[in-house]
Motif scaffolding. Structure first.
Motif, PDB file in Angstrom:
ATOM      1  N   ALA A   1      13.862  -2.354  14.447  1.00 16.03           N
ATOM      2  CA  ALA A   1      13.836  -2.710  15.863  1.00 16.03           C
ATOM      3  C   ALA A   1      13.778  -4.224  16.058  1.00 16.03           C
ATOM      4  N   ARG A   2      13.395  -4.962  14.986  1.00 19.50           N
ATOM      5  CA  ARG A   2      13.193  -6.411  15.104  1.00 19.50           C
ATOM      6  C   ARG A   2      14.518  -7.155  15.168  1.00 19.50           C
ATOM      7  N   PRO A   3      14.651  -8.143  16.093  1.00 18.73           N
ATOM      8  CA  PRO A   3      15.900  -8.924  16.095  1.00 18.73           C
ATOM      9  C   PRO A   3      16.028  -9.740  14.806  1.00 18.73           C
ATOM     10  N   LYS A   4      17.267  -9.922  14.361  1.00 17.90           N
ATOM     11  CA  LYS A   4      17.501 -10.693  13.136  1.00 17.90           C
ATOM     12  C   LYS A   4      17.136 -12.159  13.326  1.00 17.90           C
ATOM     13  N   VAL A   5      16.598 -12.753  12.262  1.00 14.62           N
ATOM     14  CA  VAL A   5      16.302 -14.181  12.285  1.00 14.62           C
ATOM     15  C   VAL A   5      17.611 -14.960  12.199  1.00 14.62           C
ATOM     16  N   ARG A   6      17.799 -15.963  13.039  1.00 12.96           N
ATOM     17  CA  ARG A   6      18.990 -16.799  12.957  1.00 12.96           C
ATOM     18  C   ARG A   6      18.591 -18.185  12.474  1.00 12.96           C
ATOM     19  N   ALA A   7      19.581 -18.916  11.922  1.00 11.25           N
ATOM     20  CA  ALA A   7      19.303 -20.257  11.414  1.00 11.25           C
ATOM     21  C   ALA A   7      18.731 -21.123  12.522  1.00 11.25           C
ATOM     22  N   GLY A   8      17.661 -21.826  12.196  1.00 15.21           N
ATOM     23  CA  GLY A   8      17.139 -22.821  13.122  1.00 15.21           C
ATOM     24  C   GLY A   8      16.321 -22.264  14.280  1.00 15.21           C
ATOM     25  N   ASP A   9      16.109 -20.943  14.343  1.00 13.97           N
ATOM     26  CA  ASP A   9      15.320 -20.439  15.472  1.00 13.97           C
ATOM     27  C   ASP A   9      13.821 -20.397  15.164  1.00 13.97           C
ATOM     28  N   GLY A  10      13.467 -20.906  13.960  1.00 13.41           N
ATOM     29  CA  GLY A  10      12.051 -20.986  13.616  1.00 13.41           C
ATOM     30  C   GLY A  10      11.433 -19.625  13.312  1.00 13.41           C
ATOM     31  N   GLY A  11      12.269 -18.596  13.232  1.00 18.37           N
ATOM     32  CA  GLY A  11      11.722 -17.254  13.054  1.00 18.37           C
ATOM     33  C   GLY A  11      11.566 -16.831  11.603  1.00 18.37           C
ATOM     34  N   LEU A  12      12.136 -17.617  10.659  1.00 12.39           N
ATOM     35  CA  LEU A  12      12.142 -17.160   9.270  1.00 12.39           C
ATOM     36  C   LEU A  12      10.734 -17.038   8.689  1.00 12.39           C
ATOM     37  N   ALA A  13       9.933 -18.097   8.845  1.00 14.50           N
ATOM     38  CA  ALA A  13       8.597 -18.073   8.250  1.00 14.50           C
ATOM     39  C   ALA A  13       7.744 -16.922   8.798  1.00 14.50           C
ATOM     40  N   PRO A  14       7.681 -16.747  10.137  1.00 13.17           N
ATOM     41  CA  PRO A  14       6.895 -15.603  10.645  1.00 13.17           C
ATOM     42  C   PRO A  14       7.446 -14.260  10.160  1.00 13.17           C
ATOM     43  N   PHE A  15       8.767 -14.151  10.053  1.00 11.27           N
ATOM     44  CA  PHE A  15       9.382 -12.910   9.577  1.00 11.27           C
ATOM     45  C   PHE A  15       8.924 -12.613   8.147  1.00 11.27           C
ATOM     46  N   LEU A  16       8.981 -13.628   7.282  1.00 13.43           N
ATOM     47  CA  LEU A  16       8.603 -13.417   5.877  1.00 13.43           C
ATOM     48  C   LEU A  16       7.117 -13.071   5.762  1.00 13.43           C
ATOM     49  N   GLU A  17       6.303 -13.722   6.606  1.00 14.11           N
ATOM     50  CA  GLU A  17       4.873 -13.390   6.626  1.00 14.11           C
ATOM     51  C   GLU A  17       4.675 -11.918   6.989  1.00 14.11           C
ATOM     52  N   TRP A  18       5.427 -11.497   7.993  1.00 17.03           N
ATOM     53  CA  TRP A  18       5.312 -10.121   8.493  1.00 17.03           C
ATOM     54  C   TRP A  18       5.694  -9.113   7.411  1.00 17.03           C
ATOM     55  N   ILE A  19       6.763  -9.450   6.661  1.00 18.86           N
ATOM     56  CA  ILE A  19       7.178  -8.576   5.563  1.00 18.86           C
ATOM     57  C   ILE A  19       6.057  -8.466   4.528  1.00 18.86           C
ATOM     58  N   LYS A  20       5.521  -9.614   4.126  1.00 14.30           N
ATOM     59  CA  LYS A  20       4.468  -9.604   3.096  1.00 14.30           C
ATOM     60  C   LYS A  20       3.248  -8.820   3.572  1.00 14.30           C
ATOM     61  N   ARG A  21       2.935  -8.973   4.872  1.00 13.41           N
ATOM     62  CA  ARG A  21       1.769  -8.283   5.408  1.00 13.41           C
ATOM     63  C   ARG A  21       1.969  -6.755   5.363  1.00 13.41           C
ATOM     64  N   ASN A  22       3.177  -6.327   5.698  1.00 16.31           N
ATOM     65  CA  ASN A  22       3.432  -4.880   5.691  1.00 16.31           C
ATOM     66  C   ASN A  22       3.423  -4.291   4.283  1.00 16.31           C
ATOM     67  N   CYS A  23       3.930  -5.079   3.333  1.00 19.71           N
ATOM     68  CA  CYS A  23       3.880  -4.607   1.932  1.00 19.71           C
ATOM     69  C   CYS A  23       2.420  -4.500   1.487  1.00 19.71           C
ATOM     70  N   ALA A  24       1.640  -5.515   1.869  1.00 18.86           N
ATOM     71  CA  ALA A  24       0.220  -5.504   1.502  1.00 18.86           C
ATOM     72  C   ALA A  24      -0.490  -4.322   2.159  1.00 18.86           C
ATOM     73  N   LEU A  25      -0.086  -4.031   3.395  1.00 18.07           N
ATOM     74  CA  LEU A  25      -0.695  -2.907   4.114  1.00 18.07           C
ATOM     75  C   LEU A  25      -0.436  -1.597   3.373  1.00 18.07           C
ATOM     76  N   PHE A  26       0.792  -1.421   2.920  1.00 17.11           N
ATOM     77  CA  PHE A  26       1.113  -0.175   2.212  1.00 17.11           C
ATOM     78  C   PHE A  26       0.283  -0.058   0.938  1.00 17.11           C
ATOM     79  N   ARG A  27       0.248  -1.148   0.157  1.00 17.67           N
ATOM     80  CA  ARG A  27      -0.543  -1.090  -1.082  1.00 17.67           C
ATOM     81  C   ARG A  27      -2.019  -0.846  -0.770  1.00 17.67           C
ATOM     82  N   GLY A  28      -2.467  -1.472   0.327  1.00 17.46           N
ATOM     83  CA  GLY A  28      -3.869  -1.312   0.714  1.00 17.46           C
ATOM     84  C   GLY A  28      -4.221   0.122   1.066  1.00 17.46           C
ATOM     85  N   VAL A  29      -3.400   0.763   1.910  1.00 12.83           N
ATOM     86  CA  VAL A  29      -3.747   2.138   2.286  1.00 12.83           C
ATOM     87  C   VAL A  29      -3.568   3.076   1.098  1.00 12.83           C
TER      88      VAL A  29
END
Lengths: 484, 369
Positions: free
Chosen positions: B121-149
């Motif tokens: 559902a998330r819009p794709k990150v485009r070059a220069g929109d500043g969204g890459l870093a938050p997107f990558l953080e979000w991915i890492k957080r979700n992976c951590a969440l899965f391992r955690g549960v």
């Protein structure tokens, strides 16, 4: 019967505001008590739970989200103990007769010899499996789970719409609907007035174990064989495996060696004795049937014929749930059981018969015309609701292939109050109870029925199509405890 | 008590894919930092290194003309043509999870199901929109969440071990590939590294979330040998090859006790682990870091394939290991072709082939009715 008459005669299961039928009195009081706003909020709660848990069915090839929810309606459908007693006896009788018929088809064909059923109807049928001739399944059971679709048109009039002898689905909804009602409205069930349905998985497991194959000594290992997560009923397969505590396997998990079936486990092969397969005949054994099937198990039919494994249902069981064979079920009840049928068939015109065909062509605007091999509400014409050009198209189809069609009167299906479009309104319903056919202690065929079933409801006002693939929903089905 | 082999296999691959998605996010994060250097040519080289570490350089060239941030992010994060893209990994993990729902806890299923639903559902990150870093953080957080549960809800039975095996086989593979991105000259400790080299090693430490830990263990400074030691041989680093192999070994030993059976994979694992515990970083570097890492990746893959054979996974090839498999000293040329993947390609992804899905869809039953 004119159409006005039919519409005026629609039977509502709850009754009218002035005269609520006895079984519905507690439900009516509950609806009035909760009110529309509360019930709508609860309905949204229910949907959130269904989505999160992943109770979905899959529709592929139509675009959109392939994993859909079946709409759930909060207002239960209720049967009095005495109504249920009659219905369940009728369903048991039918399930027994159908199994006796399949045995006969693959053995002596007495019913054909007696001139009651035309031979062509059997041997030219796509579901007929010549390789099953002479094969003896345990306790003579071919169809172990029989789903009988019933509709009601009056207080004391039920009709059987069709029988499902292969792998009828929907039982998980029967269980989940009750589960969610008990979660949302525990007080409704406090008095113990409603018969529980949660015994079904244990009964199913007992039924499956009771038909263990001749070569199995000791306790049989039971599994469910699924086509996999892409199948529309995959959720149900997982659910039943979980509830019964048996493995859910796919074709590649199994293999056959020396007419015994094994599943691959992390500790090596483990023998499997009874397979509740949710895969159609043609895909089940690429060695015997469709060679391109990747869902089946090569050699499975050989193992079955050698008595190394029991398949539930048996190959070729579909011969009994064809819409053309359906018309003969009352004859089967009389012929095999020597009893009068307790449940009526819908009066049916067979287009293969010249007189019947003439009637159908002349009265197509009053009739429902069905493709005998169709399912899920596809391939049928509802005469009164169709346009003239649609009717004409069906007339041509019937003339071109009379064998493929039957016709029935448009039944005035009963309605049940339903929460739809922001209000309570009557909506048409049907009922699918699930009969379990297994072996009793002495090895004889026995039938058991859970008090309840799946009530499907056509959510669209005036619609008669209850199929989930075409906008139908489901309701919890109550059987009230008898006075004892 | 045994597990259906397909269930074990699905659990193994769910964990591998979640770990891989996280590592792809880490790689992109590292690439983004390295490419921030004020030099186009250097930036291009950094992105190329990211593709190499992801094991998708060749595939990338088949689909794109130019190596730049936009194309690399598109391919590594989103492309359905890249079986190791973050999107593909999460989709594969979710598909595997759906196939073994009865073997997952409700919390695990909901974590992976919601991850997948939200990612789509998330819009794709485009070059220069500043969204890459938050997107990558979000991915890492979700992976951590899965391992955690998984860690806090899963029964400690064999299913837990197959999940653990997937996580740590994949982690070892990812760390080795990340370290092997570039060939650097190893200076003596008293010759300080160039600015660019120091930057490179810092970035690798950041990509593994190890910069602070490294500073604690080695007292600061950017010494290439110490970074390599930290990520290869250090027993305390959670992403080191040694730690990964220690966890693999733990899980395999638990299975051996549970099933009362040891297999070839136990021998291979023991020899791989011993080699890591017995090595010194100076020796590794003198023998050639690149060769060491290539060999590790190949043998880690070999171990993975042997686990698949020993526990009857359906994707297991019928290959039986070389005669001296127990010694763990089999030269690469004796290894089966499908595990000689020290170069470019990642371990074989487990997912249903399209042909299979189609066949299954064709046979779909009625839903209700």
């Amino acid at each position: 019967m004119s159409r006005q008459l039919q519409e005026a005669a629609i039977y509502d299961e709850m009754g009218t505001d002035d005269l609520v039928r006895a079984p519905y009195r507690s439900v009516k009081a509950w609806i009035d008590d909760e009110g529309l706003t509360t019930l709508e909020k609860k309905l949204r709660d229910a949907e959130t739970i269904f989505r999160k848990v992943g109770i979905t069915f899959c529709v592929y090839g139509e675009g959109g989200d392939p994993e859909r929810l079946i709409p759930f309606d909060l207002i239960p459908r209720v049967f009095a103990a005495s109504e249920w007693a009659r219905l369940s006896r009728g369903v048991e009788q039918r399930a027994k007769a159908l199994n006796r018929f399949i045995w006969d088809v693959y053995h002596d064909r007495d019913i054909i010899k007696a001139g009651l059923i035309p031979e062509a109807l059997v041997i030219e049928n796509a579901a007929y499996q010549p390789s099953m001739i002479g094969v003896d399944p345990p306790a003579g059971v071919y169809s172990h789970i029989v789903g009988v679709d019933l509709v009601r048109t009056a207080d004391d009039q039920f009709y059987v719409l069709e029988d499902n002898c292969r792998t009828p689905s929907g039982v998980s909804y029967m269980l989940e609907n009750r589960e969610i009602m008990m979660r949302l409205f525990p007080a409704l069930f406090d008095a113990g007035a409603v018969e529980p349905v949660e015994t079904y998985p244990a009964m199913l497991r007992r039924t499956l174990a009771s038909v263990k194959p001749p070569l199995c000594e000791g306790t049989p290992t039971v599994v469910i064989l699924t086509p996999g997560p892409f199948n529309s009923a995959f959720y149900e397969h997982c659910f039943l495996a979980d509830e019964m505590g048996v493995e859910l396997v796919e074709g590649p998990d199994l293999y056959v060696e020396d007419n015994r079936v094994y599943m691959r486990t992390t500790c090596g092969p483990q023998r499997v004795d009874v397979i509740y397969r949710r895969i159609d005949d043609e895909f089940i054994d690429p060695k015997r049937f469709r060679a391109d099937s990747m869902l089946g198990v090569p050699g499975l039919i050989d193992a079955y014929e050698a008595g190394g494994v029991t398949l539930v249902s048996a190959p070729g069981a579909g011969i009994a749930d064809d819409k053309a064979v359906y018309t003969y079920v009352p004859d089967m009840v009389r012929f095999y059981l020597g009893e009068e049928p307790l449940l009526d068939n819908v009066p049916t015109w067979k287009c293969a018969d010249p007189d019947d065909r003439a009637h159908v062509l002349a009265h197509i605007d009053e009739l429902v015309v069905k493709d005998v091999h169709g399912s899920g509400g596809y391939g049928m014409l509802i005469g009164p609701h169709a346009s003239e050009s649609e009717r004409e198209a069906f007339r041509e189809k019937i003339k071109a292939k009379p064998n493929a069609y039957i016709a029935q009167p448009t039944l005035a299906l009963s309605t049940c109050p339903t929460l739809a479009g922001g209000e309570f309104g009557p909506r048409h319903v049907d009922l699918r109870p699930f009969a379990l056919v297994g072996a009793d202690a002495s090895g004889e065929m026995s039938v058991a029925l859970t008090p309840g079933g799946l009530t499907r409801v056509a959510l669209k006002k005036g619609s008669l199509v209850v199929n989930s693939s075409q906008g139908g929903g489901v309701k919890d089905t109550w059987v009230l405890r008898g006075e004892s | 008590m045994a597990l259906l082999s397909r269930t074990a296999e699905n659990l193994f691959w769910i964990a591998r894919y979640v770990e891989r998605a996280e590592n792809m996010a880490r790689l992109l994060d590292a690439g983004k930092r390295m490419a921030a250097l004020p030099d186009d040519k250097a930036a291009r080289a950094e992105w190329e290194a990211v593709l190499a570490a992801a094991g998708v350089l060749g595939q990338f060239h088949a689909h794109y003309d130019e190596i730049n941030q936009n194309n690399v992010v598109d391919f590594v994060a989103y492309s359905p043509l890249n079986p190791s893209s973050i999107l593909s990994c999460v989709a594969h993990a979710r598909a595997n999870a759906r196939a073994v729902r009865t073997a997952l806890t409700i919390d695990m299923w909901e974590a992976i199901n919601e991850f997948w639903l939200e990612l789509n559902a998330r819009p794709k990150v485009r070059a220069g929109d500043g969204g890459l870093a938050p997107f990558l953080e979000w991915i890492k957080r979700n992976c951590a969440l899965f391992r955690g549960v998984a860690d806090s809800t899963q029964l400690r039975n064999d299913g837990y071990d197959f999940l653990g095996l997937g996580t740590f086989i994949e982690r070892g593979d990812c760390t080795a590939r990340l370290l092997d991105v570039k060939n650097f000259a190893f200076h003596r400790k008293d010759e300080p590294a160039s600015g660019h080299e120091a930057f490179h090693w810092t970035t690798i430490l950041r990509a593994t979330s190890s910069l602070r830990s490294y500073n604690w263990v080695y007292g600061g400074g950017f010494d290439a040998r110490e970074v390599a030691d930290f990520l290869i041989l250090n027993p305390y680093s959670p992403r080191s090859l040694r730690h990964s192999m220690e966890k693999v070994s733990e899980h395999l030993n638990r299975l051996a006790r549970l099933y009362a059976a040891r297999h070839d994979c136990h021998e291979i694992c023991a020899s791989l682990y011993t080699e890591l515990t017995d090595s010194e970083i100076d020796g590794v570097i003198e023998g050639g870091l690149h060769d060491f890492l290539t060999r590790f990746v190949a043998r880690n893959n070999w171990l993975s394939a042997q686990i698949a054979r020993d526990y009857y996974f359906s994707s297991a090839s019928p290959f039986a290991g070389p005669a001296d498999v127990g010694s763990g000293d089999a030269p690469e040329s004796q290894m089966p072709a499908n595990v000689r993947t020290g170069g470019e390609t990642k371990g074989e992804p487990k997912s249903r082939t399209q042909a299979q899905s189609k066949a299954q869809q064709k046979t779909r039953n009625r839903a209700v009715g």
